[in-house]
Design an enzyme around this catalytic site. Structure first.
Site, PDB file in Angstrom:
ATOM      1  N   LYS A   1       0.841  -1.201   0.000  1.00 26.01           N
ATOM      2  CA  LYS A   1       0.000   0.000   0.000  1.00 26.01           C
ATOM      3  C   LYS A   1       0.881   1.259   0.000  1.00 26.01           C
ATOM      4  O   LYS A   1       2.074   1.189   0.311  1.00 26.01           O
ATOM      5  CB  LYS A   1      -0.900  -0.022   1.237  1.00 26.01           C
ATOM      6  CG  LYS A   1      -0.147  -0.004   2.570  1.00 26.01           C
ATOM      7  CD  LYS A   1      -1.049  -0.364   3.750  1.00 26.01           C
ATOM      8  CE  LYS A   1      -0.285  -0.319   5.065  1.00 26.01           C
ATOM      9  NZ  LYS A   1      -1.091  -0.851   6.187  1.00 26.01           N
TER      10      LYS A   1
ATOM     11  N   ARG B   1     -10.382  -0.101  14.589  1.00 25.02           N
ATOM     12  CA  ARG B   1     -10.146   0.470  13.266  1.00 25.02           C
ATOM     13  C   ARG B   1     -11.167  -0.206  12.372  1.00 25.02           C
ATOM     14  O   ARG B   1     -12.334  -0.282  12.731  1.00 25.02           O
ATOM     15  CB  ARG B   1      -8.691   0.236  12.859  1.00 25.02           C
ATOM     16  CG  ARG B   1      -8.219   1.210  11.820  1.00 25.02           C
ATOM     17  CD  ARG B   1      -6.721   1.178  11.597  1.00 25.02           C
ATOM     18  NE  ARG B   1      -6.270  -0.031  10.938  1.00 25.02           N
ATOM     19  CZ  ARG B   1      -5.048  -0.193  10.445  1.00 25.02           C
ATOM     20  NH1 ARG B   1      -4.163   0.776  10.558  1.00 25.02           N
ATOM     21  NH2 ARG B   1      -4.692  -1.315   9.863  1.00 25.02           N
TER      22      ARG B   1
ATOM     23  N   MET C   1      11.610  24.828   3.367  1.00 24.58           N
ATOM     24  CA  MET C   1      10.946  23.984   2.374  1.00 24.58           C
ATOM     25  C   MET C   1      11.947  23.238   1.488  1.00 24.58           C
ATOM     26  O   MET C   1      11.778  22.060   1.182  1.00 24.58           O
ATOM     27  CB  MET C   1      10.022  24.840   1.499  1.00 24.58           C
ATOM     28  CG  MET C   1       9.176  24.014   0.547  1.00 24.58           C
ATOM     29  SD  MET C   1       8.183  25.030  -0.551  1.00 24.58           S
ATOM     30  CE  MET C   1       6.969  25.702   0.579  1.00 24.58           C
TER      31      MET C   1
ATOM     32  N   TYR D   1      14.539  30.512   9.775  1.00 22.56           N
ATOM     33  CA  TYR D   1      13.267  31.158  10.118  1.00 22.56           C
ATOM     34  C   TYR D   1      13.040  31.147  11.632  1.00 22.56           C
ATOM     35  O   TYR D   1      13.351  30.164  12.315  1.00 22.56           O
ATOM     36  CB  TYR D   1      12.102  30.390   9.485  1.00 22.56           C
ATOM     37  CG  TYR D   1      11.933  30.606   8.004  1.00 22.56           C
ATOM     38  CD1 TYR D   1      11.663  31.875   7.487  1.00 22.56           C
ATOM     39  CD2 TYR D   1      12.001  29.530   7.130  1.00 22.56           C
ATOM     40  CE1 TYR D   1      11.478  32.058   6.122  1.00 22.56           C
ATOM     41  CE2 TYR D   1      11.821  29.699   5.766  1.00 22.56           C
ATOM     42  CZ  TYR D   1      11.558  30.967   5.261  1.00 22.56           C
ATOM     43  OH  TYR D   1      11.372  31.141   3.926  1.00 22.56           O
TER      44      TYR D   1
HETATM   45  C1  LIG Z   1      -0.307  -1.796   6.866  1.00 19.89           C
HETATM   46  C2  LIG Z   1      -0.874  -3.083   7.302  1.00 19.89           C
HETATM   47  C3  LIG Z   1      -0.066  -4.227   7.418  1.00 19.89           C
HETATM   48  C4  LIG Z   1       1.442  -4.173   7.331  1.00 19.89           C
HETATM   49  O1  LIG Z   1       1.935  -3.683   8.567  1.00 19.89           O
HETATM   50  P1  LIG Z   1       3.498  -3.588   8.876  1.00 19.89           P
HETATM   51  O2  LIG Z   1       3.530  -3.141  10.287  1.00 19.89           O
HETATM   52  O3  LIG Z   1       4.042  -2.574   7.939  1.00 19.89           O
HETATM   53  O4  LIG Z   1       4.079  -4.925   8.656  1.00 19.89           O
HETATM   54  C5  LIG Z   1      -0.689  -5.442   7.660  1.00 19.89           C
HETATM   55  N1  LIG Z   1      -2.035  -5.529   7.822  1.00 19.89           N
HETATM   56  C6  LIG Z   1      -2.831  -4.438   7.765  1.00 19.89           C
HETATM   57  C7  LIG Z   1      -4.303  -4.602   7.987  1.00 19.89           C
HETATM   58  C8  LIG Z   1      -2.285  -3.184   7.518  1.00 19.89           C
HETATM   59  O5  LIG Z   1      -3.079  -2.107   7.496  1.00 19.89           O
END
Ligand SMILES: *Cc1c(COP(=O)(O)O)cnc(C)c1O
Length: 393
Positions: free
Chosen positions: A43, A141, A315, A262
């Protein structure tokens, strides 16, 4: 580091991604998952490393199961890997079952509306398209509540449907001593009694390293593939996959009492040499790495030594203190290490008050990206869809 004056990178940083290291990391996890298959979580553009190249490399060394977050990511991955099994973590977006099935994507169904829409679609077409069903075992979640297990079982039984995977997600897998790991494992095991003979998945990277009890049918590592430490307080066994070198634009002399950057948050307490680097928060160098007289910030590695960040990160630039370098003063055009052999993604995550994940996904800036050590590509003929064979434990 050698001086490289007329760089083809046109004064931007050089981000090198070691696809061989990513592939070896997957193989290392595959070796410890003796009774489970190992998926790859790609992802967010493979955590910022580039989904296409990463997924092709992992497929080349044997990965066949992939997880993305969004439907768009699934469509993009399908175009690259015609034979992979792809789960979409964010589930079924309303009104899109036909797109999932055309693209052979499997939604991770996490709520009653998602499950109902999927089953209605499967019944209307007369085909039980594959999917995963997610339960929440303690993270609040995505996912059904455990108490809905019987409702879910009835729905799928009535529809004559069997999901490919029952899954849940660990909240504290990076901390092996955390009691929640055991609690979630026990809840997940009790949940599975409602779904005999369905494959199951619980472990992210940390969970994969906790113990075999967490492996079930399929593990879902992400960060470990990309070299991050999945378990805190242990030596990280994964290979480093990313390095980031950025060039020096200018080295300036500054006087005691002058300020840097800054907000004038850093007043110099001595005569200093300051190198200005071509990298700022627009390149993912988080502003929280800024230094001040009240709080030291991040650091970079230059000519064999660490050099602290001075003042606020801009930046496009950042100032670092090179007064104490033993060797000659670094020169414009010379590259310094932001990430690499001396500063890991976990180091910089800690310095930034963040985590390796956010460091990686922030590396979207103006880099000259280089991919090295890609495994030999898979022949087109081997891209035919392999059977979706996950066995229940
Ligand atoms: C992102 C995610 C993973 C991978 O998690 P890592 O900690 O990067 O290994 C696995 N399962 C779900 C549901 C996730 O959202």
């Amino acid at each position: 580091m050698a001086r490289e004056p007329a760089t083809p990178a046109l004064s931007s940083g050089r981000l090198t991604i070691d696809l061989g290291a990513v592939a070896r990391n997957w193989q290392g996890l595959d070796a410890i998952c003796t009774n489970a298959k190992v998926a790859a979580v790609v992802k967010a553009d493979a955590y910022g490393l580039g989904m296409t190249k990463v997924a092709q490399s992992l497929y080349a060394v044997g990965a066949r199961f992939f997880f993305v977050a969004t439907l768009q990511e699934g469509v993009d991955l399908r175009a690259v890997l015609p034979g992979a099994h792809i789960f979409v973590l964010n589930g079924l977006w309303p009104g899109t079952p036909a797109l999932y099935t055309e693209q052979r994507l499997m939604p991770v169904l996490s709520s009653m509306p998602m499950l109902e829409e999927w089953l209605r679609y499967c019944l209307s077409i007369g085909s039980a398209f594959p999917s995963a069903i997610q339960f929440d075992t303690g993270m609040n979640r995505l996912g059904f509540r455990i108490k809905d297990a019987e409702w879910v079982r009835q729905q799928i039984t009535n529809a004559g449907y069997k999901p490919q995977l029952i899954m849940s997600h660990l909240a504290c897998a990076d901390d092996p001593a955390h009691e929640k790991n055991r609690t979630q494992l026990a809840l997940f095991q009790s949940l599975l009694t409602h779904f005999p003979n369905v494959a199951a998945s619980l472990a992210n990277s940390g969970g994969t390293m906790l113990s075999k009890n967490y492996h079930f049918s399929l593990t879902r590592p992400g960060i470990a593939l990309y070299g991050g430490a999945a378990v805190s307080g242990r030596k990280n066994p994964m290979a480093r996959a990313v390095s980031l070198l950025v060039p020096i634009l200018q080295v300036r002399d500054a006087q005691t009492g002058e300020t840097v950057g800054y907000g004038a948050t850093q007043t110099l307490t001595r005569k200093s040499k300051i190198a200005i680097l071509s990298c700022g928060y627009a390149d993912g160098l988080m502003r929280h790495l800024s230094g001040s007289n009240r709080r030291s910030g991040g650091k970079v590695f230059v000519r064999g030594q660490f050099a602290p960040i001075l003042g606020r990160i801009s930046m496009d630039t950042v100032a670092v203190d090179v007064t104490d370098l033993d060797e000659a003063v670094p020169r414009p055009g010379e590259f310094v290490e932001i990430l690499g052999a001396n500063i890991t993604i976990d180091d910089i995550g800690a310095m930034a008050g963040s985590i390796s994940y956010e460091i990686l996904t922030s590396l979207t800036g103006r880099y000259d990206r280089r991919y090295i050590n890609a495994p030999p590509a898979v022949a087109d003929t081997e891209h035919e869809a392999a059977a979706l064979s996950l066995s229940a434990q």
